[in-house]
Design an enzyme around this catalytic site. Structure first.
Site, PDB file in Angstrom:
ATOM      1  CE  LYS A  29      -2.105   1.634   3.758  1.00 21.85           C
ATOM      2  NZ  LYS A  29      -1.793   3.280   4.010  1.00 21.85           N
ATOM      3  CG  ASN A  30       2.408   2.899   3.475  1.00 21.03           C
ATOM      4  OD1 ASN A  30       1.125   3.074   3.228  1.00 21.03           O
ATOM      5  ND2 ASN A  30       2.844   2.494   4.855  1.00 21.03           N
ATOM      6  CB  CYS A 123      -5.586   6.369   9.996  1.00 18.87           C
ATOM      7  SG  CYS A 123      -6.216   5.033   9.168  1.00 18.87           S
ATOM      8  NE  ARG A 128      -0.194  10.500   9.849  1.00 21.27           N
ATOM      9  CZ  ARG A 128      -0.635   9.120   9.041  1.00 21.27           C
ATOM     10  NH1 ARG A 128      -1.947   8.843   9.337  1.00 21.27           N
ATOM     11  NH2 ARG A 128       0.419   8.565   8.666  1.00 21.27           N
ATOM     12  CG  ASP A 311       2.217   1.431   9.587  1.00 22.06           C
ATOM     13  OD1 ASP A 311       1.803   2.390  10.155  1.00 22.06           O
ATOM     14  OD2 ASP A 311       2.503   1.498   8.164  1.00 22.06           O
ATOM     15  NE  ARG A 403      -7.934   4.779   4.542  1.00 20.27           N
ATOM     16  CZ  ARG A 403      -7.279   6.038   5.262  1.00 20.27           C
ATOM     17  NH1 ARG A 403      -7.974   6.594   5.991  1.00 20.27           N
ATOM     18  NH2 ARG A 403      -6.371   6.508   4.585  1.00 20.27           N
TER      19      ARG A 403
HETATM   20  C1  UD1 Z   1       4.018   6.724   6.385  1.00 23.88           C
HETATM   21  C2  UD1 Z   1       3.278   5.628   6.251  1.00 23.88           C
HETATM   22  C3  UD1 Z   1       2.487   5.092   7.601  1.00 23.88           C
HETATM   23  C4  UD1 Z   1       3.541   4.969   8.530  1.00 23.88           C
HETATM   24  C5  UD1 Z   1       4.284   6.299   8.671  1.00 23.88           C
HETATM   25  C6  UD1 Z   1       5.678   5.845   9.528  1.00 23.88           C
HETATM   26  C7  UD1 Z   1       2.250   6.042   4.133  1.00 23.88           C
HETATM   27  C8  UD1 Z   1       1.215   6.467   3.146  1.00 23.88           C
HETATM   28  N1  UD1 Z   1       1.889   6.012   5.301  1.00 23.88           N
HETATM   29  O1  UD1 Z   1       3.203   7.814   6.979  1.00 23.88           O
HETATM   30  O2  UD1 Z   1       1.777   4.037   7.181  1.00 23.88           O
HETATM   31  O3  UD1 Z   1       2.751   4.674  10.042  1.00 23.88           O
HETATM   32  O4  UD1 Z   1       4.824   6.530   7.527  1.00 23.88           O
HETATM   33  O5  UD1 Z   1       6.236   4.791   9.090  1.00 23.88           O
HETATM   34  O6  UD1 Z   1       3.377   5.525   3.480  1.00 23.88           O
HETATM   35  N2  UD1 Z   1       5.866  14.551  10.732  1.00 23.88           N
HETATM   36  C9  UD1 Z   1       5.994  15.913  11.338  1.00 23.88           C
HETATM   37  N3  UD1 Z   1       6.060  16.633  10.180  1.00 23.88           N
HETATM   38  C10 UD1 Z   1       5.822  16.387   8.900  1.00 23.88           C
HETATM   39  C11 UD1 Z   1       5.877  15.030   8.622  1.00 23.88           C
HETATM   40  C12 UD1 Z   1       5.641  14.263   9.661  1.00 23.88           C
HETATM   41  O7  UD1 Z   1       6.013  16.376  12.553  1.00 23.88           O
HETATM   42  O8  UD1 Z   1       5.946  17.106   7.866  1.00 23.88           O
HETATM   43  C13 UD1 Z   1       5.699  13.618  12.004  1.00 23.88           C
HETATM   44  C14 UD1 Z   1       4.574  12.773  11.990  1.00 23.88           C
HETATM   45  O9  UD1 Z   1       3.655  13.497  12.954  1.00 23.88           O
HETATM   46  C15 UD1 Z   1       5.090  11.632  13.027  1.00 23.88           C
HETATM   47  C16 UD1 Z   1       6.369  11.328  12.333  1.00 23.88           C
HETATM   48  O10 UD1 Z   1       6.672  12.661  11.959  1.00 23.88           O
HETATM   49  O11 UD1 Z   1       4.828  11.883  14.273  1.00 23.88           O
HETATM   50  C17 UD1 Z   1       6.653  10.330  11.267  1.00 23.88           C
HETATM   51  O12 UD1 Z   1       5.476  10.637   9.960  1.00 23.88           O
HETATM   52  P1  UD1 Z   1       5.891  10.152   8.486  1.00 23.88           P
HETATM   53  O13 UD1 Z   1       7.161   9.411   8.625  1.00 23.88           O
HETATM   54  O14 UD1 Z   1       5.778  11.331   7.939  1.00 23.88           O
HETATM   55  O15 UD1 Z   1       4.446   9.438   8.113  1.00 23.88           O
HETATM   56  P2  UD1 Z   1       3.689   9.221   6.797  1.00 23.88           P
HETATM   57  O16 UD1 Z   1       4.412   9.559   5.854  1.00 23.88           O
HETATM   58  O17 UD1 Z   1       2.386  10.233   7.311  1.00 23.88           O
END
Ligand code: UD1
Length: 423
Positions: A29-30, A123, A128, A311, A403
């Site tokens: 998915k990711n 979710c 986030r 995850d 999803r």
């Molecule tokens: C992706 C995955 C999700 C997984 C996560 C962490 C997808 C579609 N989703 O989510 O399944 O759980 O990686 O492995 O690929 N953060 C900030 N600022 C930002 C971006 C992130 O503070 O601009 C923080 C987030 O709140 C969180 C952490 O960074 O605490 C990690 O988030 P991130 O790695 O960005 O996760 P996603 O890409 O949203």
């Protein structure tokens, strides 16, 4: 594409059956969501094989169509033709539904020099923000504005830059990589996330003609190019889906093979399951899992890759709910990721939450109950609990599970579970 059987949006599971046989994992998915977004950078059509038929993919198809691109699912493949790309604003309701919709920002900025999005949803597992994505775009020369809940990024041209991420965000790493593909000169992303899905995206972009090195390490270099071409590409297997089935087999004391996996991507999960006394045997592209008795209690801390994946945190907590002893599960990535715990309580689990830590006193057995999936992986944890429980469990909120899990009912039935969809 429809993974649901009409309105049958609850799952009924009678627990207590040992899972046996084999199950085939779908594409990640990711990975698919990001490469679909990246295909907006192509001059021609991209065709993705091993694509999972899940509702998040349908949502991304909707996002791409909303931008004027042609996108469709056909027999296990996703076809994207971005030649008619016209819009710079992904449909608001889809962005609200699925956070990964914001992965079109990098490609739109690179291609059209402009993107406008609603602050994203997805979710409900904690705040986030997308500040790191925006900082990256800004370092490449984009101007960022916020107007009434919308974010607008604009750039006449992007220029390569050195970017230090405050934390290794998966989404920010990928979005910046995509934005940098057409930037003048070289972009270096420091403290980049190292997830296998980022390597998959690099491989995809390089096959299209991009010049990226370093994905899988914490430093990624992108040398700008002028154009990328459409290609056929096969998505990597979904390591989280694989890990979920490994836990499902373990929680039922079963013995079965999880097929179509890259065992290397699951090393943290494999070592934790082994620590819990489960026999895990990786082969070339499959993993054999066998569990005779209740698992031993273990401590788990979610971390960025190659650490234990956030995850998989809910699923391993479900498994530990029937372990011998006390387990400590720490969530370091998303603070709201324990909402399924209240539902596991209804099934007789003994879990105390202390901030970002769950203290799990293993119980001898769980009991079937009516529960509600709060999010995608929390829903998977409830399925695992139900498979092990005495009696019948009814799970609502199954749209969250759909999803990210292709045909979860069919796959678990194939392993011998008593599970069906009900109204
Ligand atoms: C992706 C995955 C999700 C997984 C996560 C962490 C997808 C579609 N989703 O989510 O399944 O759980 O990686 O492995 O690929 N953060 C900030 N600022 C930002 C971006 C992130 O503070 O601009 C923080 C987030 O709140 C969180 C952490 O960074 O605490 C990690 O988030 P991130 O790695 O960005 O996760 P996603 O890409 O949203």
């Amino acid at each position: 594409m429809e993974t649901r059987e009409g309105p049958l949006m609850k799952l009924k599971i009678t627990g207590g059956r040992r899972l046996e046989g084999s199950v085939k994992v779908s594409g990640a998915k990711n990975s698919i969501l990001k490469v679909m977004a990246a295909s907006l950078l192509a001059d021609g059509c991209c065709i993705f094989s091993n694509a999972p038929m899940i509702t998040d993919v349908s949502t991304m198809i909707g996002v791409l169509q909303g931008l004027g691109a042609k996108a469709r699912a056909e027999s296990g493949r996703i076809v994207v033709d971005p030649s008619s790309l016209s819009g710079y604003e992904p449909p608001e309701e889809l962005v609200r539904e699925m956070r990964a919709s914001i992965q079109v920002m990098g490609p739109l900025l690179a291609r059209l020099g402009r993107v406008r999005v609603r602050q994203p949803g997805g979710c409900d597992i904690g705040p986030r923000p997308i500040d790191l994505h925006l900082k990256g775009f800004s370092a490449l020369g984009a101007k960022i504005k916020e107007e009434r809940g919308f974010i607008i990024a604009e750039a006449r041209k992007l220029v390569g830059a050195e970017i230090h991420l405050d934390l290794p965000s998966v989404g920010a790493t990928e979005n910046i990589m995509m934005a940098a593909c057409f930037a003048e000169g070289t972009t270096i992303i420091h403290n980049a996330a190292r997830e296998p899905e980022i390597v998959d995206q690099q491989n995809f972009l390089n096959r299209m003609g991009a010049r990226i090195i370093g994905a899988g390490t914490d430093t990624i270099k992108v040398r700008g190019v002028r154009r990328l071409e459409g290609i056929d590409y096969t998505i990597i297997p979904d390591r989280i889906e694989a890990g979920t089935y490994m836990c499902a087999i373990a929680i039922t004391g079963g013995a079965a093979c999880v097929e179509n996996v890259i065992p290397e991507h699951l090393q943290a999960v494999i070592s934790k399951l082994r620590e819990a006394g489960i026999d895990v045997q990786p082969r070339e592209s499959s993993i054999w899992v066998s569990a005779g008795q209740r698992p031993a209690a273990i401590s788990v801390r979610s971390m960025p890759y190659p650490g234990f994946p956030t995850d998989m945190q809910p699923q391993v907590t479900a498994l530990m709910s029937i372990a011998r002893g006390t387990s400590i599960i720490s969530e370091t990535i998303f603070p709201n990721r324990f909402r399924y715990v209240d539902e596991l309580h209804r099934m007789g689990a003994n879990i105390k939450l202390e901030g970002r830590v769950a203290v799990v006193e293993g119980v001898e057995s769980l009991t079937g109950a009516d529960v509600e999936a709060p999010d995608l992986r929390g829903g998977a944890a409830l399925i695992l609990g139900a498979l092990a429980a005495d009696g019948e469990t009814e799970i609502s909120g199954v749209q969250h599970i759909d999803r990210g899990y292709e045909d979860i009912v069919g796959k678990l039935r194939g392993l011998g579970a008593d599970i069906r969809r009900v109204g």
